[in-house]
Scaffold this motif. Structure first.
Motif, PDB file in Angstrom:
ATOM      1  N   VAL A 148       1.911 -15.870  22.057  1.00  0.00           N
ATOM      2  CA  VAL A 148       2.310 -14.600  22.681  1.00  0.00           C
ATOM      3  C   VAL A 148       1.197 -13.593  22.466  1.00  0.00           C
ATOM      4  O   VAL A 148       0.882 -13.241  21.328  1.00  0.00           O
ATOM      5  N   LYS A 149       0.583 -13.151  23.549  1.00  0.00           N
ATOM      6  CA  LYS A 149      -0.562 -12.250  23.463  1.00  0.00           C
ATOM      7  C   LYS A 149      -0.410 -11.004  24.319  1.00  0.00           C
ATOM      8  O   LYS A 149      -1.353 -10.224  24.434  1.00  0.00           O
ATOM      9  N   ARG A 150       0.773 -10.821  24.913  1.00  0.00           N
ATOM     10  CA  ARG A 150       1.018  -9.619  25.700  1.00  0.00           C
ATOM     11  C   ARG A 150       2.508  -9.306  25.704  1.00  0.00           C
ATOM     12  O   ARG A 150       3.331 -10.150  25.395  1.00  0.00           O
ATOM     13  N   HIS A 151       2.812  -8.070  26.048  1.00  0.00           N
ATOM     14  CA  HIS A 151       4.199  -7.630  26.200  1.00  0.00           C
ATOM     15  C   HIS A 151       4.519  -7.702  27.686  1.00  0.00           C
ATOM     16  O   HIS A 151       4.024  -6.900  28.480  1.00  0.00           O
ATOM     17  N   HIS A 152       5.333  -8.690  28.079  1.00  0.00           N
ATOM     18  CA  HIS A 152       5.595  -8.914  29.498  1.00  0.00           C
ATOM     19  C   HIS A 152       6.255  -7.716  30.165  1.00  0.00           C
ATOM     20  O   HIS A 152       5.942  -7.396  31.322  1.00  0.00           O
ATOM     21  N   ASP A 153       7.170  -7.061  29.490  1.00  0.00           N
ATOM     22  CA  ASP A 153       7.886  -5.942  30.099  1.00  0.00           C
ATOM     23  C   ASP A 153       6.984  -4.733  30.328  1.00  0.00           C
ATOM     24  O   ASP A 153       7.169  -3.978  31.289  1.00  0.00           O
ATOM     25  N   LEU A 154       6.017  -4.525  29.445  1.00  0.00           N
ATOM     26  CA  LEU A 154       5.157  -3.339  29.515  1.00  0.00           C
ATOM     27  C   LEU A 154       3.777  -3.650  30.082  1.00  0.00           C
ATOM     28  O   LEU A 154       2.949  -2.742  30.206  1.00  0.00           O
ATOM     29  N   ASN A 155       3.527  -4.917  30.419  1.00  0.00           N
ATOM     30  CA  ASN A 155       2.200  -5.343  30.886  1.00  0.00           C
ATOM     31  C   ASN A 155       1.120  -4.871  29.910  1.00  0.00           C
ATOM     32  O   ASN A 155       0.064  -4.382  30.306  1.00  0.00           O
ATOM     33  N   ARG A 156       1.416  -5.051  28.630  1.00  0.00           N
ATOM     34  CA  ARG A 156       0.521  -4.605  27.556  1.00  0.00           C
ATOM     35  C   ARG A 156      -0.141  -5.818  26.901  1.00  0.00           C
ATOM     36  O   ARG A 156       0.538  -6.732  26.467  1.00  0.00           O
ATOM     37  N   GLU A 157      -1.453  -5.832  26.871  1.00  0.00           N
ATOM     38  CA  GLU A 157      -2.183  -6.933  26.252  1.00  0.00           C
ATOM     39  C   GLU A 157      -2.638  -6.533  24.860  1.00  0.00           C
ATOM     40  O   GLU A 157      -3.067  -5.408  24.635  1.00  0.00           O
ATOM     41  N   TYR A 158      -2.554  -7.485  23.940  1.00  0.00           N
ATOM     42  CA  TYR A 158      -2.946  -7.226  22.561  1.00  0.00           C
ATOM     43  C   TYR A 158      -4.296  -7.865  22.258  1.00  0.00           C
ATOM     44  O   TYR A 158      -4.665  -8.875  22.846  1.00  0.00           O
ATOM     45  N   LYS A 159      -5.021  -7.274  21.332  1.00  0.00           N
ATOM     46  CA  LYS A 159      -6.297  -7.836  20.905  1.00  0.00           C
ATOM     47  C   LYS A 159      -6.099  -8.977  19.911  1.00  0.00           C
ATOM     48  O   LYS A 159      -7.034  -9.723  19.625  1.00  0.00           O
ATOM     49  N   ASN A 160      -4.892  -9.080  19.384  1.00  0.00           N
ATOM     50  CA  ASN A 160      -4.537 -10.149  18.470  1.00  0.00           C
ATOM     51  C   ASN A 160      -3.383 -10.931  19.097  1.00  0.00           C
ATOM     52  O   ASN A 160      -2.978 -10.622  20.217  1.00  0.00           O
ATOM     53  N   PHE A 161      -2.852 -11.916  18.411  1.00  0.00           N
ATOM     54  CA  PHE A 161      -1.806 -12.706  19.063  1.00  0.00           C
ATOM     55  C   PHE A 161      -0.815 -13.253  18.040  1.00  0.00           C
ATOM     56  O   PHE A 161      -1.068 -13.264  16.833  1.00  0.00           O
ATOM     57  N   MET A 162       0.315 -13.699  18.569  1.00  0.00           N
ATOM     58  CA  MET A 162       1.357 -14.305  17.748  1.00  0.00           C
ATOM     59  C   MET A 162       1.532 -15.762  18.151  1.00  0.00           C
ATOM     60  O   MET A 162       1.384 -16.120  19.319  1.00  0.00           O
ATOM     61  N   VAL A 163       1.850 -16.587  17.176  1.00  0.00           N
ATOM     62  CA  VAL A 163       2.168 -17.994  17.397  1.00  0.00           C
ATOM     63  C   VAL A 163       3.641 -18.193  17.050  1.00  0.00           C
ATOM     64  O   VAL A 163       4.102 -17.753  15.998  1.00  0.00           O
ATOM     65  N   VAL A 164       4.379 -18.833  17.954  1.00  0.00           N
ATOM     66  CA  VAL A 164       5.788 -19.126  17.718  1.00  0.00           C
ATOM     67  C   VAL A 164       5.925 -20.629  17.505  1.00  0.00           C
ATOM     68  O   VAL A 164       5.664 -21.425  18.411  1.00  0.00           O
ATOM     69  N   VAL A 165       6.314 -21.006  16.302  1.00  0.00           N
ATOM     70  CA  VAL A 165       6.420 -22.417  15.923  1.00  0.00           C
ATOM     71  C   VAL A 165       7.848 -22.895  16.154  1.00  0.00           C
ATOM     72  O   VAL A 165       8.814 -22.193  15.844  1.00  0.00           O
ATOM     73  N   HIS A 166       7.977 -24.104  16.695  1.00  0.00           N
ATOM     74  CA  HIS A 166       9.291 -24.672  16.972  1.00  0.00           C
ATOM     75  C   HIS A 166       9.219 -26.190  16.891  1.00  0.00           C
ATOM     76  O   HIS A 166       8.129 -26.770  16.774  1.00  0.00           O
ATOM     77  N   ASP A 167      10.364 -26.851  16.973  1.00  0.00           N
ATOM     78  CA  ASP A 167      10.420 -28.309  16.978  1.00  0.00           C
ATOM     79  C   ASP A 167       9.872 -28.800  18.315  1.00  0.00           C
ATOM     80  O   ASP A 167      10.422 -28.498  19.373  1.00  0.00           O
ATOM     81  N   GLN A 168       8.788 -29.573  18.273  1.00  0.00           N
ATOM     82  CA  GLN A 168       8.162 -30.037  19.512  1.00  0.00           C
ATOM     83  C   GLN A 168       9.043 -31.027  20.271  1.00  0.00           C
ATOM     84  O   GLN A 168       8.803 -31.292  21.445  1.00  0.00           O
ATOM     85  N   HIS A 169      10.060 -31.579  19.603  1.00  0.00           N
ATOM     86  CA  HIS A 169      10.978 -32.518  20.247  1.00  0.00           C
ATOM     87  C   HIS A 169      12.414 -32.008  20.100  1.00  0.00           C
ATOM     88  O   HIS A 169      13.306 -32.736  19.686  1.00  0.00           O
ATOM     89  N   MET A 170      12.608 -30.738  20.439  1.00  0.00           N
ATOM     90  CA  MET A 170      13.895 -30.085  20.181  1.00  0.00           C
ATOM     91  C   MET A 170      15.057 -30.793  20.863  1.00  0.00           C
ATOM     92  O   MET A 170      16.157 -30.857  20.329  1.00  0.00           O
ATOM     93  N   TRP A 171      14.827 -31.334  22.060  1.00  0.00           N
ATOM     94  CA  TRP A 171      15.924 -31.991  22.774  1.00  0.00           C
ATOM     95  C   TRP A 171      16.131 -33.419  22.276  1.00  0.00           C
ATOM     96  O   TRP A 171      17.254 -33.857  22.056  1.00  0.00           O
ATOM     97  N   ASP A 172      15.043 -34.166  22.086  1.00  0.00           N
ATOM     98  CA  ASP A 172      15.169 -35.527  21.565  1.00  0.00           C
ATOM     99  C   ASP A 172      15.793 -35.540  20.176  1.00  0.00           C
ATOM    100  O   ASP A 172      16.503 -36.472  19.807  1.00  0.00           O
ATOM    101  N   ASN A 173      15.520 -34.492  19.407  1.00  0.00           N
ATOM    102  CA  ASN A 173      16.076 -34.399  18.056  1.00  0.00           C
ATOM    103  C   ASN A 173      17.459 -33.771  18.034  1.00  0.00           C
ATOM    104  O   ASN A 173      18.028 -33.521  16.959  1.00  0.00           O
ATOM    105  N   CYS A 174      17.997 -33.502  19.225  1.00  0.00           N
ATOM    106  CA  CYS A 174      19.366 -32.959  19.347  1.00  0.00           C
ATOM    107  C   CYS A 174      19.557 -31.669  18.561  1.00  0.00           C
ATOM    108  O   CYS A 174      20.580 -31.459  17.898  1.00  0.00           O
ATOM    109  N   GLN A 175      18.550 -30.812  18.606  1.00  0.00           N
ATOM    110  CA  GLN A 175      18.677 -29.512  17.953  1.00  0.00           C
ATOM    111  C   GLN A 175      19.735 -28.678  18.678  1.00  0.00           C
ATOM    112  O   GLN A 175      19.862 -28.742  19.906  1.00  0.00           O
TER     113      GLN A 175
END
Length: 222
Positions: free
Chosen positions: A121-148
Protein backbone atom coordinates in the motif's frame (compact mmCIF):
# COMPACT_ATOMS: atom_id res chain seq x y z
CA UNK A 1 17.81 -0.58 14.99
CA UNK A 2 15.35 1.91 16.43
CA UNK A 3 14.19 4.69 14.09
CA UNK A 4 16.97 7.12 13.21
CA UNK A 5 16.67 10.92 13.51
CA UNK A 6 16.27 11.14 9.72
CA UNK A 7 13.27 8.76 9.69
CA UNK A 8 9.67 10.01 9.42
CA UNK A 9 7.50 9.32 12.45
CA UNK A 10 5.48 6.84 10.39
CA UNK A 11 5.21 5.39 6.89
CA UNK A 12 2.19 7.62 6.22
CA UNK A 13 3.41 10.88 7.76
CA UNK A 14 3.07 13.91 5.47
CA UNK A 15 5.37 16.94 5.54
CA UNK A 16 3.76 19.43 5.77
CA UNK A 17 0.85 17.71 7.54
CA UNK A 18 -2.33 17.15 5.53
CA UNK A 19 -5.88 16.45 6.66
CA UNK A 20 -6.64 12.77 7.16
CA UNK A 21 -9.96 13.12 5.34
CA UNK A 22 -9.32 15.54 2.47
CA UNK A 23 -6.45 17.16 0.52
CA UNK A 24 -6.39 20.33 2.63
CA UNK A 25 -3.55 21.31 4.98
CA UNK A 26 -4.04 20.17 8.57
CA UNK A 27 -4.69 22.83 11.18
CA UNK A 28 -5.87 20.84 14.20
CA UNK A 29 -4.77 17.66 15.97
CA UNK A 30 -6.92 15.05 17.69
CA UNK A 31 -6.67 15.66 21.43
CA UNK A 32 -7.22 11.98 22.20
CA UNK A 33 -4.14 10.59 20.45
CA UNK A 34 -2.20 13.77 19.67
CA UNK A 35 -1.38 12.19 16.31
CA UNK A 36 -4.18 12.34 13.73
CA UNK A 37 -4.59 15.73 12.04
CA UNK A 38 -7.45 17.44 10.24
CA UNK A 39 -8.29 20.64 8.41
CA UNK A 40 -11.55 21.21 10.29
CA UNK A 41 -13.83 19.87 12.99
CA UNK A 42 -16.17 18.73 10.21
CA UNK A 43 -13.53 16.40 8.74
CA UNK A 44 -12.64 15.20 12.23
CA UNK A 45 -16.27 14.34 12.88
CA UNK A 46 -16.56 12.45 9.59
CA UNK A 47 -13.55 10.32 10.59
CA UNK A 48 -14.72 9.69 14.16
CA UNK A 49 -16.05 6.15 13.73
CA UNK A 50 -12.93 4.87 11.96
CA UNK A 51 -10.35 6.84 13.91
CA UNK A 52 -11.83 5.91 17.30
CA UNK A 53 -10.86 2.26 16.73
CA UNK A 54 -7.17 3.14 17.28
CA UNK A 55 -7.23 6.59 18.90
CA UNK A 56 -7.40 5.64 22.57
CA UNK A 57 -4.71 2.96 22.36
CA UNK A 58 -2.10 5.02 20.49
CA UNK A 59 -0.63 6.63 23.60
CA UNK A 60 -0.02 3.16 25.04
CA UNK A 61 2.26 2.36 22.10
CA UNK A 62 4.96 4.99 22.54
CA UNK A 63 7.56 2.95 24.42
CA UNK A 64 8.86 0.18 22.17
CA UNK A 65 9.76 -3.12 23.92
CA UNK A 66 13.19 -3.04 22.26
CA UNK A 67 15.07 -1.26 19.50
CA UNK A 68 14.04 -4.13 17.21
CA UNK A 69 10.30 -3.53 17.60
CA UNK A 70 8.21 -1.32 15.33
CA UNK A 71 4.58 -0.29 15.66
CA UNK A 72 2.28 -2.18 13.26
CA UNK A 73 -1.48 -2.58 12.74
CA UNK A 74 -3.18 -5.95 13.19
CA UNK A 75 -6.60 -6.93 11.82
CA UNK A 76 -7.58 -9.96 13.96
CA UNK A 77 -9.72 -12.69 12.40
CA UNK A 78 -12.36 -12.68 15.13
CA UNK A 79 -11.93 -9.15 16.42
CA UNK A 80 -14.10 -6.09 15.97
CA UNK A 81 -11.47 -3.38 15.64
CA UNK A 82 -7.91 -3.12 14.32
CA UNK A 83 -5.17 -3.08 16.94
CA UNK A 84 -1.69 -1.67 17.33
CA UNK A 85 0.99 -4.30 17.94
CA UNK A 86 4.76 -4.26 18.32
CA UNK A 87 6.33 -6.26 15.50
CA UNK A 88 9.89 -7.47 15.93
CA UNK A 89 12.23 -6.86 12.98
CA UNK A 90 15.32 -8.97 12.39
CA UNK A 91 18.40 -7.82 10.50
CA UNK A 92 20.25 -4.54 10.49
CA UNK A 93 19.11 -1.18 9.19
CA UNK A 94 18.88 -1.49 5.43
CA UNK A 95 17.92 -5.17 5.66
CA UNK A 96 14.97 -5.25 8.06
CA UNK A 97 12.82 -8.37 7.79
CA UNK A 98 10.00 -9.91 9.83
CA UNK A 99 10.45 -13.59 10.58
CA UNK A 100 7.76 -16.17 9.90
CA UNK A 101 7.81 -17.08 13.58
CA UNK A 102 7.00 -13.49 14.56
CA UNK A 103 4.18 -13.23 12.01
CA UNK A 104 2.72 -16.61 12.99
CA UNK A 105 1.46 -15.05 16.23
CA UNK A 106 -0.99 -12.99 14.17
CA UNK A 107 -1.28 -14.53 10.69
CA UNK A 108 -1.94 -18.29 10.68
CA UNK A 109 -1.03 -20.18 7.53
CA UNK A 110 1.63 -19.76 4.87
CA UNK A 111 2.99 -16.21 4.92
CA UNK A 112 6.18 -16.78 2.93
CA UNK A 113 5.07 -18.67 -0.18
CA UNK A 114 7.59 -17.75 -2.93
CA UNK A 115 4.76 -17.90 -5.47
CA UNK A 116 2.61 -15.48 -3.50
CA UNK A 117 3.08 -11.83 -2.71
CA UNK A 118 2.32 -9.49 0.15
CA UNK A 119 0.07 -6.52 -0.46
CA UNK A 120 1.86 -3.20 -0.90
CA UNK A 121 0.00 0.00 0.00
CA UNK A 122 1.69 3.17 -1.22
CA UNK A 123 -1.20 5.59 -1.71
CA UNK A 124 -4.51 6.64 -0.21
CA UNK A 125 -7.08 5.61 -2.82
CA UNK A 126 -9.85 7.86 -1.50
CA UNK A 127 -7.67 10.99 -1.41
CA UNK A 128 -5.45 10.19 -4.43
CA UNK A 129 -2.52 10.78 -2.07
CA UNK A 130 0.83 9.13 -2.77
CA UNK A 131 3.31 8.43 -0.01
CA UNK A 132 7.10 8.52 -0.19
CA UNK A 133 7.15 5.41 1.98
CA UNK A 134 4.96 2.33 1.90
CA UNK A 135 3.15 -0.31 3.91
CA UNK A 136 3.25 -4.08 3.50
CA UNK A 137 0.18 -6.12 4.44
CA UNK A 138 1.07 -9.72 5.30
CA UNK A 139 -1.52 -12.48 4.97
CA UNK A 140 -1.87 -16.23 4.40
CA UNK A 141 -0.86 -16.77 0.77
CA UNK A 142 -3.21 -19.78 0.62
CA UNK A 143 -6.10 -18.34 2.62
CA UNK A 144 -8.77 -20.26 0.71
CA UNK A 145 -6.93 -23.59 0.41
CA UNK A 146 -6.21 -23.39 4.13
CA UNK A 147 -9.91 -22.75 4.84
CA UNK A 148 -9.23 -19.55 6.73
CA UNK A 149 -12.38 -17.87 8.10
CA UNK A 150 -13.58 -14.49 6.88
CA UNK A 151 -11.82 -11.67 8.72
CA UNK A 152 -14.55 -10.27 10.95
CA UNK A 153 -12.51 -7.21 11.85
CA UNK A 154 -12.43 -6.15 8.18
CA UNK A 155 -16.13 -6.92 7.73
CA UNK A 156 -16.89 -4.68 10.71
CA UNK A 157 -14.45 -1.93 9.66
CA UNK A 158 -14.77 -1.93 5.86
CA UNK A 159 -18.13 -3.59 5.22
CA UNK A 160 -19.41 -6.39 2.95
CA UNK A 161 -16.76 -5.64 0.31
CA UNK A 162 -14.31 -7.43 2.63
CA UNK A 163 -16.23 -10.71 2.49
CA UNK A 164 -13.41 -12.52 0.66
CA UNK A 165 -10.59 -11.23 2.86
CA UNK A 166 -9.87 -14.40 4.82
CA UNK A 167 -7.51 -15.00 7.72
CA UNK A 168 -5.48 -12.50 9.73
CA UNK A 169 -3.69 -9.43 8.37
CA UNK A 170 -0.73 -7.44 9.70
CA UNK A 171 0.41 -4.15 8.17
CA UNK A 172 3.88 -2.73 8.78
CA UNK A 173 5.92 0.08 7.25
CA UNK A 174 9.07 0.58 5.21
CA UNK A 175 10.95 3.68 4.16
CA UNK A 176 11.43 4.84 0.55
CA UNK A 177 8.74 3.91 -1.93
CA UNK A 178 10.58 3.10 -5.19
CA UNK A 179 9.81 6.27 -7.23
CA UNK A 180 11.45 8.28 -4.42
CA UNK A 181 14.69 6.31 -4.21
CA UNK A 182 16.52 9.34 -5.62
CA UNK A 183 15.75 11.04 -2.29
CA UNK A 184 17.72 8.52 -0.21
CA UNK A 185 20.07 10.44 2.04
CA UNK A 186 23.77 9.61 2.16
CA UNK A 187 23.54 7.78 5.49
CA UNK A 188 20.86 5.37 4.28
CA UNK A 189 22.51 4.89 0.89
CA UNK A 190 25.56 3.45 2.61
CA UNK A 191 23.37 0.94 4.45
CA UNK A 192 21.51 -0.42 1.45
CA UNK A 193 21.89 -3.98 0.26
CA UNK A 194 21.36 -5.07 -3.35
CA UNK A 195 20.60 -1.50 -4.28
CA UNK A 196 17.31 -1.25 -2.33
CA UNK A 197 17.06 -0.49 1.37
CA UNK A 198 14.69 -2.25 3.73
CA UNK A 199 14.34 0.27 6.54
CA UNK A 200 11.46 -0.38 8.92
CA UNK A 201 9.13 2.43 9.95
CA UNK A 202 6.39 2.67 12.55
CA UNK A 203 2.73 2.95 11.62
CA UNK A 204 0.40 5.28 13.48
CA UNK A 205 -3.22 6.48 13.40
CA UNK A 206 -2.67 8.15 10.00
CA UNK A 207 -1.94 4.70 8.53
CA UNK A 208 -5.41 3.22 9.05
CA UNK A 209 -7.20 5.39 6.47
CA UNK A 210 -5.09 4.34 3.47
CA UNK A 211 -5.25 0.69 4.56
CA UNK A 212 -9.04 0.73 4.77
CA UNK A 213 -9.31 2.65 1.49
CA UNK A 214 -7.11 0.07 -0.24
CA UNK A 215 -9.21 -2.85 1.02
CA UNK A 216 -12.45 -1.13 0.04
CA UNK A 217 -11.12 -0.41 -3.45
CA UNK A 218 -9.52 -3.83 -3.99
CA UNK A 219 -11.97 -6.65 -3.25
CA UNK A 220 -10.46 -10.12 -3.09
CA UNK A 221 -11.72 -12.45 -5.82
CA UNK A 222 -12.09 -16.06 -4.74
Amino acid sequence: MAPAPNDPVSATAMDPPLCGMCPNPAVLTCQGCDNMEYCSQECQQHDLAQHSTLCSSFKNFQQRPSDQHYRAIYFPINGTNPEFIWLRMDGTRGDHQVTDAELAQYVPGNVSDPHGSDITVKRHHDLNREYKNFMVVVHDQHMWDNCQPVNQCLIHTVGPVAQYWYGGYVAHGYKYYEPYLHEIDDVDRELTKNGYPLIALDLDTTSLGPLIAYIAATPMVK
